[in-house]
Design an enzyme around this catalytic site. Structure first.
Site, mmCIF file in Angstrom:
data_model
loop_
_atom_site.group_PDB
_atom_site.id
_atom_site.type_symbol
_atom_site.label_atom_id
_atom_site.label_comp_id
_atom_site.label_asym_id
_atom_site.label_seq_id
_atom_site.Cartn_x
_atom_site.Cartn_y
_atom_site.Cartn_z
ATOM 1 N N CYS A 46 32.887 -25.387 -7.418
ATOM 2 C CA CYS A 46 32.494 -25.954 -8.721
ATOM 3 C C CYS A 46 31.312 -26.911 -8.625
ATOM 4 C CB CYS A 46 33.691 -26.652 -9.362
ATOM 5 S SG CYS A 46 34.558 -27.790 -8.282
ATOM 6 N N HIS B 150 32.543 -32.541 -13.729
ATOM 7 C CA HIS B 150 32.029 -33.203 -12.539
ATOM 8 C C HIS B 150 30.613 -33.723 -12.833
ATOM 9 C CE1 HIS B 150 35.430 -31.820 -10.438
ATOM 10 N NE2 HIS B 150 34.915 -30.919 -9.642
#
Lengths: 340, 340
Positions: B128, B241
């Protein structure tokens, strides 16, 4: 001065209260203590070492007969700093008002203690993120010569004072309850969020906080050749600032060498045992005076570089402790001068 | 294939559920759908586009007659990936099991879509943090040649799945109530804390997560000369994130040029208007498929460098969306091949 007549300006705020704690812990030799604040907080009672002190509104006369004035922050030192100096006080100022003044020493006792001797009445206490960083950088700079620093910060809400702490708590509660709690102290919601924006935006779209880390570090280290680029970010934690620091050095330094150098340096605790999941974390470094360093790794992209993870309590070492340490240096050098 | 017989392995987890949302949103042309999971989750009913699907336990026969298998993560692809390929399925695997296998393309559709054509049955979906970073880096690499990257991450708890989310919520509540809530999913308390440790520690004391950002980026970008050093940190937020990225380039690129290049690049939204306090923040980029870039600044320490602040939903673009985009590419290239 063997004992000191001491004024604290801004005694009722987060940093002011922490200064009182630290004076007590370090057994600072106080003769007379005066606590001052704005008219809004004047009248508050504060207990210190068994005595009750009534907080007075700061006026130029607050400094009559006093030796050292610790200004906790904000605009007070602009208004009263010179008045204090004129009355013979040594001013130790936690605000950014005088930090870049070439006449004013900017001091981190582990890094440039001798600069205290050059003061002309005012000594500035650096920005919290800067203090935490330079304590870790100085021993590495002495050993290997730091050429360039890339730093990203993870800064606690208490850097924005009591209102910052309250806003995080209330906003977290509201979010968990599905309620709105609009931002007030911060530009946006901080609960369960990150805000890459601390202080005002300035040249090149860097924030003032980011430029402080550049310019104050160069001044403290007496070295404008250390190049620093910073990104400062507010994170939803209460206390202790963390910094991911990448450095390039003139000389090769291994991770093991760096660990040893840092472990032997003043004011630093190395927490770097990844096998046992030991590294600095803000939750466990709060209420401590040391700067904690871990995740010490050789940079895999260059021959002479390191990555570090550095954490420190920004209200203690990043503000109050550093200010009291400066006051101790003032006392020490004054006593030395008297002996000479 | 004009419509697809599709298996989702790990359909009941956070990524699996998000894959279903994205298939629906993007109107993915499904003929037959099969939802699989471990024996523990088998028997669950999941509704999708008006139909109820019973989740089956994954077995090699789950792939009979199916065209594409989306593996949401974990060890399932080690156990069943080859069986799926043997039965004629194209496997799109969100785990790290095959990412560095030279026979397996590692694909971010905005960066290296053509690599899909080279698959031999398995296509890997990157980590990710890597996906979010490379979407932002690719257009700048094309324009100016990236030589070196220093990245520090701020990673949400949902990167650790549903248990990560629950642990943050319950630990925050407990902390506010003054109760203990021992860590379970994370190595230490994550509520009001930062943990500079994601995945296991490996060579040079870097974590596996940090090495993924190095090695996967080089593979996706087809360029082992891009040097990357990373520090990955878990932060107490739910989703998306964030990454503080410093790059050095071969050619000079101004902040204005970078903003224009990024604004015109696929899958990117530039949010960079500091005067109006506009910059990417995880709270407002969640449930979005784009990667958000802001705080774009020329590096003040070198002639050819930039600082960027990059945020993306790691469950969508960082996992599920990217996997579905790969499936769309499989479909597209398959149709093209049939026409040729």
């Amino acid at each position: 001065m063997n004992t000191v007549n001491l004024v604290i300006v801004g005694a009722t705020g987060a940093v002011g209260k922490e200064i009182l704690n630290i004076l007590k812990e370090r057994n600072f030799p106080i003769n007379k203590l005066r606590l001052c604040a704005t008219s809004r907080s004047a009248g508050t009672e504060i207990e210190f070492q068994g005595h009750k002190y009534l907080v007075e509104e700061t006026t130029p006369d607050s400094f009559n007969g006093m030796d050292v004035a610790l200004f906790a922050g904000g605009k007070a030192s602009l208004e009263f700093g010179k008045a204090a100096v004129e009355r013979g006080c040594v001013v130790i100022d936690n605000s950014s008002n005088y930090r870049m003044d070439p006449e004013v020493p900017l001091v981190v006792p582990e890094v440039n203690p001798e600069d205290v001797k050059k003061h002309k009445g005012i000594i500035a206490n650096p920005n919290c993120s800067t203090i935490i960083m330079v304590v870790a950088l100085k021993p590495l700079h002495d050993a290997a010569g730091i050429k360039r620093v890339v730093v990203s910060t993870y800064q606690a809400v208490s850097g924005a004072g009591k209102e910052g702490i309250e806003e995080l708590t209330e906003q977290v509660k509201a979010t968990l309850d599905g309620r709105e709690y609009p931002p007030n102290k911060f530009a946006h919601q901080i609960a369960f969020n990150l805000i890459p924006h601390i202080d005002v935006f300035q040249e090149m779209d860097y924030t003032k906080e980011e430029w402080k880390m550049v310019k104050e570090t160069q001044k403290i280290m007496h070295d404008d050749n250390i190049k620093i680029t910073a990104t400062t970010v507010r994170v939803p934690i209460y206390r202790s600032h963390s910094e991911s620091i990448n450095i390039e050095t003139e000389e090769k330094i291994t991770a093991d060498q760096a660990r040893e150098i840092l472990a032997n340096a003043p004011g630093i605790i190395v927490q770097d045992d990844v096998t046992n999941k030991v590294y600095p974390m803000p939750l466990f470094t709060s209420d401590r005076d040391e700067v904690f360093v871990g995740r010490i790794r050789e940079d895999n992209t260059i021959d002479k570089g390191l990555n570090l993870w550095v954490v420190g309590d920004q209200i203690r070492k990043g503000a109050a402790t550093n200010a009291v340490q400066i006051a101790e240096l003032v006392l020490k050098y004054d006593s030395l001068m008297k002996k000479e």
